[in-house]
Design an enzyme around this catalytic site. Structure first.
Site, mmCIF file in Angstrom:
data_model
loop_
_atom_site.group_PDB
_atom_site.id
_atom_site.type_symbol
_atom_site.label_atom_id
_atom_site.label_comp_id
_atom_site.label_asym_id
_atom_site.label_seq_id
_atom_site.Cartn_x
_atom_site.Cartn_y
_atom_site.Cartn_z
ATOM 1 N N ASP A 1 13.329 -2.513 -11.468
ATOM 2 C CA ASP A 1 12.355 -3.437 -12.052
ATOM 3 C C ASP A 1 10.999 -2.775 -12.193
ATOM 4 O OD1 ASP A 1 13.719 -5.976 -12.474
ATOM 5 O OD2 ASP A 1 14.097 -5.892 -10.311
ATOM 6 N N GLY B 1 17.982 -12.962 -11.519
ATOM 7 C CA GLY B 1 17.118 -13.942 -10.872
ATOM 8 C C GLY B 1 17.918 -15.031 -10.182
ATOM 9 N N GLY B 2 17.820 -15.047 -8.857
ATOM 10 C CA GLY B 2 18.500 -16.095 -8.100
ATOM 11 C C GLY B 2 20.013 -15.988 -8.097
ATOM 12 N N SER C 1 19.202 -4.959 -7.492
ATOM 13 C CA SER C 1 17.826 -4.771 -7.959
ATOM 14 C C SER C 1 16.978 -4.256 -6.806
ATOM 15 C CB SER C 1 17.261 -6.102 -8.464
ATOM 16 O OG SER C 1 15.852 -6.037 -8.453
ATOM 17 N N MET D 1 7.202 -3.306 -13.492
ATOM 18 C CA MET D 1 6.240 -4.385 -13.806
ATOM 19 C C MET D 1 4.836 -3.806 -13.889
ATOM 20 S SD MET D 1 7.510 -7.361 -11.215
ATOM 21 C CE MET D 1 9.256 -7.717 -10.959
ATOM 22 N N GLY E 1 18.776 -9.008 -6.270
ATOM 23 C CA GLY E 1 17.875 -8.286 -5.378
ATOM 24 C C GLY E 1 17.965 -8.783 -3.959
ATOM 25 N N SER E 2 17.326 -9.919 -3.691
ATOM 26 C CA SER E 2 17.241 -10.406 -2.316
ATOM 27 C C SER E 2 18.621 -10.717 -1.728
ATOM 28 C CB SER E 2 16.334 -11.637 -2.237
ATOM 29 O OG SER E 2 16.677 -12.581 -3.212
ATOM 30 N N GLY F 1 9.046 -11.549 -12.531
ATOM 31 C CA GLY F 1 7.847 -11.190 -11.773
ATOM 32 C C GLY F 1 8.091 -11.017 -10.285
ATOM 33 N N PHE F 2 8.979 -11.839 -9.737
ATOM 34 C CA PHE F 2 9.172 -11.806 -8.285
ATOM 35 C C PHE F 2 10.631 -12.012 -7.920
ATOM 36 C CE2 PHE F 2 4.918 -13.211 -9.257
ATOM 37 C CZ PHE F 2 4.147 -12.372 -8.453
ATOM 38 N N GLY F 3 11.008 -11.429 -6.787
ATOM 39 C CA GLY F 3 12.337 -11.670 -6.251
ATOM 40 C C GLY F 3 12.342 -12.965 -5.447
ATOM 41 N N GLY F 4 13.539 -13.403 -5.098
ATOM 42 C CA GLY F 4 13.673 -14.521 -4.169
ATOM 43 C C GLY F 4 13.429 -15.898 -4.753
ATOM 44 N N HIS G 1 14.589 -2.144 -16.160
ATOM 45 C CA HIS G 1 14.220 -3.453 -16.713
ATOM 46 C C HIS G 1 12.696 -3.445 -16.840
ATOM 47 C CE1 HIS G 1 13.965 -8.089 -15.868
ATOM 48 N NE2 HIS G 1 13.639 -7.788 -17.120
HETATM 49 C C1 DX5 Z 1 12.532 -10.475 -11.248
HETATM 50 C C2 DX5 Z 1 13.339 -9.226 -11.392
HETATM 51 C C3 DX5 Z 1 14.640 -9.299 -10.719
HETATM 52 C C4 DX5 Z 1 14.541 -9.556 -9.232
HETATM 53 C C5 DX5 Z 1 15.584 -10.562 -8.900
HETATM 54 O O1 DX5 Z 1 11.556 -10.542 -12.194
HETATM 55 O O2 DX5 Z 1 13.557 -8.896 -12.736
HETATM 56 O O3 DX5 Z 1 15.463 -8.186 -10.974
HETATM 57 O O4 DX5 Z 1 14.716 -8.428 -8.426
HETATM 58 O O5 DX5 Z 1 15.410 -10.923 -7.594
HETATM 59 P P1 DX5 Z 1 16.367 -11.955 -6.864
HETATM 60 O O6 DX5 Z 1 17.746 -11.455 -7.036
HETATM 61 O O7 DX5 Z 1 15.883 -11.926 -5.470
HETATM 62 O O8 DX5 Z 1 16.144 -13.290 -7.547
HETATM 63 ZN ZN ZN Z 2 15.109 -7.335 -13.145
#
Ligand code: DX5
Ligand code: ZN
Length: 208
Positions: free
Chosen positions: A34, A169-170, A8, A36, A190-191, A139-142, A63
């Site tokens: 992603d 996510g996670g 991601s 948003m 992602g992260s 909404g957010f990574g990590g 997404h």
């Molecule tokens: C969050 C995004 C994810 C995000 C996941 O809303 O849809 O794709 O990048 O991030 P990680 O892998 O860091 O949880």
């Molecule tokens: Zn995503």
């Protein structure tokens, strides 16, 4: 089912996006983009005008964490994505959006926030290329993986769904395992990938 890894780009450096994608492109199966809008989720990222300039040899999956996705799916189709994933919570008429995306010649996925049940999409499952099970609030990574989302994956397979089941996510080298065991086959991360010391090792560790 073959496991696909979908880095991601939310956790990539948007100032040098194509260079960052190039570091994972050869090993990734899909690039997860992603989108948003600051309304559906409390964060803003990029839209179709940027997606159009993404350089990757792999399919792009958009997404869409946006309200009124029906207004924008054509722009993403024109930007060259292989698959569009919309949120069921963002669609007044999800079956209509699914039909619209298919009409554009693009694959269709539907994503579920943690609070949304599989029952919401039961009637359209046969139409879908993917169900994307959010394992964090979008909404957010990590953020931390929500293990209580795993039964949704199992439920989808028990219902006979044979398309892709993505998780997002996670996801890391540990949390991917329970998802794969339950029947998920597309690992969005992602992260875990972009902040890894060795991104290639991170990608390969997501294959279960
Ligand atoms: C969050 C995004 C994810 C995000 C996941 O809303 O849809 O794709 O990048 O991030 P990680 O892998 O860091 O949880
Ligand atoms: Zn995503």
């Amino acid at each position: 089912m073959e496991i696909k890894v979908a880095p991601s780009i939310l956790s990539a450096d948007f100032g040098r996006l194509n260079e960052d994608i190039a570091t994972v492109d050869e090993y990734a199966d899909v690039i997860h983009v992603d989108v948003m809008d600051g309304h559906f989720v409390p964060n803003i990222t990029i839209g179709a005008p940027v997606v159009k300039w993404i350089k990757s040899k792999k399919p792009l999956h958009a997404h869409l964490m946006i309200e009124n996705p029906e207004k924008y799916v054509e722009d993403f189709a024109k930007a060259g994505v292989e698959r569009i994933v919309v949120h069921v919570e963002a669609c007044a008429d999800v079956a209509g959006v699914v039909a619209q995306v298919k009409e554009l010649g693009v694959e269709i996925g539907v994503s579920l926030k943690p609070g949304t049940q599989i029952a919401e999409i039961k009637d359209i499952l046969n139409e879908l290329d993917e169900v994307l099970v959010m394992t964090v609030e979008p909404g957010f990574g990590g953020q931390s993986f929500m293990e209580d989302m795993v039964p949704k994956i199992r439920e989808l397979r028990e219902l006979g769904f044979e398309g892709d089941i993505g998780v997002d996510g996670g996801i890391d080298g540990d949390t991917c395992k329970v998802c794969i065991e339950a029947g998920a086959n597309v690992m969005g991360a992602g992260s875990y990938i972009f902040k890894a010391e060795d991104r290639v090792v991170a990608i390969e560790s997501l294959r279960g």
